[in-house]
Every structure is written in C-alpha cells, then in structure tokens.
Design an enzyme around this catalytic site. Structure first.
Site, PDB file in Angstrom:
ATOM      1  N   HIS A 123     -21.955   6.347 -34.031  1.00  9.37           N
ATOM      2  CA  HIS A 123     -20.551   6.611 -33.709  1.00  9.37           C
ATOM      3  C   HIS A 123     -19.716   5.508 -34.354  1.00  9.37           C
ATOM      4  CE1 HIS A 123     -21.634   9.802 -30.847  1.00  9.37           C
ATOM      5  NE2 HIS A 123     -22.705   9.061 -30.672  1.00  9.37           N
ATOM      6  N   ARG A 124     -19.279   5.767 -35.558  1.00  5.94           N
ATOM      7  CA  ARG A 124     -18.707   4.721 -36.407  1.00  5.94           C
ATOM      8  C   ARG A 124     -17.260   4.397 -36.068  1.00  5.94           C
ATOM      9  NH1 ARG A 124     -21.797   8.101 -39.433  1.00  5.94           N
ATOM     10  NH2 ARG A 124     -20.012   9.298 -40.173  1.00  5.94           N
ATOM     11  N   ASP A 150     -11.547   3.505 -28.506  1.00  4.68           N
ATOM     12  CA  ASP A 150     -10.392   4.134 -27.865  1.00  4.68           C
ATOM     13  C   ASP A 150     -10.837   5.404 -27.142  1.00  4.68           C
ATOM     14  OD1 ASP A 150      -9.823   6.660 -29.470  1.00  4.68           O
ATOM     15  OD2 ASP A 150      -9.705   5.204 -31.093  1.00  4.68           O
ATOM     16  N   HIS A 202      -9.877   8.574 -27.103  1.00  5.32           N
ATOM     17  CA  HIS A 202     -10.115   9.811 -27.852  1.00  5.32           C
ATOM     18  C   HIS A 202     -11.524   9.827 -28.423  1.00  5.32           C
ATOM     19  CE1 HIS A 202     -10.059  12.940 -30.816  1.00  5.32           C
ATOM     20  NE2 HIS A 202     -10.067  12.073 -31.819  1.00  5.32           N
ATOM     21  N   ARG A 223     -23.166  12.827 -26.098  1.00 10.18           N
ATOM     22  CA  ARG A 223     -24.250  12.105 -25.448  1.00 10.18           C
ATOM     23  C   ARG A 223     -24.456  12.477 -23.988  1.00 10.18           C
ATOM     24  NH1 ARG A 223     -27.154  10.856 -29.795  1.00 10.18           N
ATOM     25  NH2 ARG A 223     -25.945   9.656 -31.319  1.00 10.18           N
TER      26      ARG A 223
END
Length: 281
Positions: free
Chosen positions: A94-95, A190, A192, A201
């Site tokens: 999750h970059r 953040d 969002h 997940r």
C-alpha cells in the site's frame, strides 16, 4: 486480541494499543482531524458550525457514496505497528503510506518470531494459489510443524548472534534471519487511503495474519470518525459494484413491480431511491 492503554499521556489523548498475534501490536500514536474535519473541508466556504449533526452525517455519507475522496484525505492517522516481516511486506504494498521501519543495520534485532496458532495450520487451497484452505492439517502433523518452526527460529537466531559475536556487520548478519522475525514501523496514512487499505485487508480472502491487523486498525479509528466509518461500511466494505454485463443481467431478471414495492417499503429517502433507480437505468 486484547486491548491495553499505555501509561504515556499524549498531548491530546491516551495512546491506545491492541495486541495482535503472539508478539505484535497496533498502537494509535496520533491523529489529525475527525468527522468534523471532513465536513469543514467539504464546506470550506461555509465555515464551522453552520450545519446540524444530522446534516453533517448526511454530507459524509453523500461524499462516500459518490466517491468524493479529497475531504477524507484531510484526516490523518499515525500508528506504531509491530508485526512479522512477511506481514510488513504486505503493508508495503500500500504505497500511499508514509513509514519508517526499524533497521537491522543500526539495531540488533530482537529474538521475537511469529508462531501461528495450531488451528491456523491448514492445507494449501486447491482453488486459490495464494491462500490456505478451510481444512485443518491432522493434529499430530500440526504439532510436528510447530516444533519444526520453533526449532528453525531458535537455530536461525543463534546463528545470527554467532555472526555478530564474530564481528560481522549487522547489515550482513541480519540476512540469516527468517520472515517470521518481528519488525516495527511508524505508519501514517490519510483516511481515504486507509479505507482503501481496510476494504482489501478486512476481506475474508485476505491472509489471516494481516486481516487481524486490519481489524485492530479499524477498531481504533472507528470511534474517531464514526460517521465516515459508517458510510465506509455502507458503501464500500459491504457494498458491491457490478460490471456492465452483470448489470444487464440484473435488469433482465428484475421484476419491476416487486422492485417498486420493495422501494416503497425501504427506509431510503426519496432522493436515495431515485439514485438507486438511476443506477439501474
């Protein structure tokens, strides 16, 4: 999982920690903003205090429903995570997060490894190349596997210590350590993007070991952004999207008379009912 509160008193609230797996935890370090920040960002020209709580909740639901994402980006959470390395690598997928992880170049890694519970030792799924099945391994085999895992971890750490004692640089000695070793990181994201992380997940198909971390994160943010989290559950987590072909099948199968009856009996407001019909058309 068990919930604890540390003795450290932060500037705004007491840090909250949830223990996960055998040595891991999720600790909420800090956050910036809550539901009111989302509303303020969306109504930037109105200022604070111009709407009721009910209208604020409705606005947040509208924003989530129509994928207006930027107001949710105004809320930011920072966590201290401790997890096995193989779970951490899934977090790194999750970059959109900002993170800082403990370094085995600077620090001697702790003798802490993940051992799964016996009831999580299952066969490889035949219909899912990347997951386990629902079928448990035989009990005697599970006992042997746990012993083998534990023995391997002990031996790996002893070899790591021996390399350090011989003077080998920490950055090289660490390559002896397995993926079950625990690592730690500060992880900031953040709201969002955090909702996107949770939508993936918390899914039943996600690997168990990361799913329990997602559950802990969700339980910590929900009290801070209750309206946003409710909208997330309604429209993202438990909602479904249909492809063009799937929608065409639905339209052919729907009984229009029963549809109107169901809409009339539903708790949805008139505007929401119209939105629903617009989706179908």
């Amino acid at each position: 999982m068990s919930t604890h509160q540390s003795t450290y008193q932060g500037p705004r609230y007491q840090r909250q920690r949830i223990d996960v797996l055998n040595h891991g935890h999720v600790t909420l370090i800090d956050h910036m903003g809550d539901d009111s920040r989302i509303v303020q960002a969306a109504r930037v020209s109105y200022g604070d205090g111009t709407k009721s709580v009910r209208e604020d909740k409705g606005l947040i639901d509208y924003l989530m429903r129509h994928r207006h994402t930027s107001p949710f980006e105004q809320v930011i959470f920072t966590f201290h995570l401790k997890m096995p390395i193989f779970v951490a690598r899934q977090f790194l997928r999750h970059r959109t997060a900002s993170l800082n992880e403990i370094s085995g170049r600077y620090s001697v890694m702790r003798d802490e490894f993940y051992l799964p519970d016996s009831d999580n030792l299952r066969y490889q799924a035949k219909d899912n190349k990347q997951g386990r099945s629902d079928e448990l391994l035989p009990e005697t085999l599970r006992e042997d596997i746990l012993k083998a895992l534990d023995t391997g971890q002990v031996q790996a750490y002893q070899a790591y210590e021996a390399l350090l004692e011989q003077g080998l640089a920490r950055e090289l000695a660490r390559i002896e350590l397995p993926l079950s070793l625990y690592t730690e990181m500060y992880w900031q994201m953040d709201l969002h993007n955090l909702f996107h992380f949770l939508s993936l997940r918390l899914d039943s198909h996600a690997q168990y070991e990361i799913r329990v971390y997602a559950e802990a994160i969700a339980s910590l943010i929900q009290p801070i952004v209750p309206f946003a989290y409710e909208a997330f559950e309604e429209h993202i987590l438990y909602g479904k999207r249909f492809s063009k072909a799937e929608l065409e099948i639905l339209l052919k199968a729907i009984d229009q008379e029963k549809l109107q009856e169901a809409l009339s009996a539903s708790p949805l407001r008139a505007s929401r009912r119209q939105e629903f019909l617009d989706k179908l058309s």
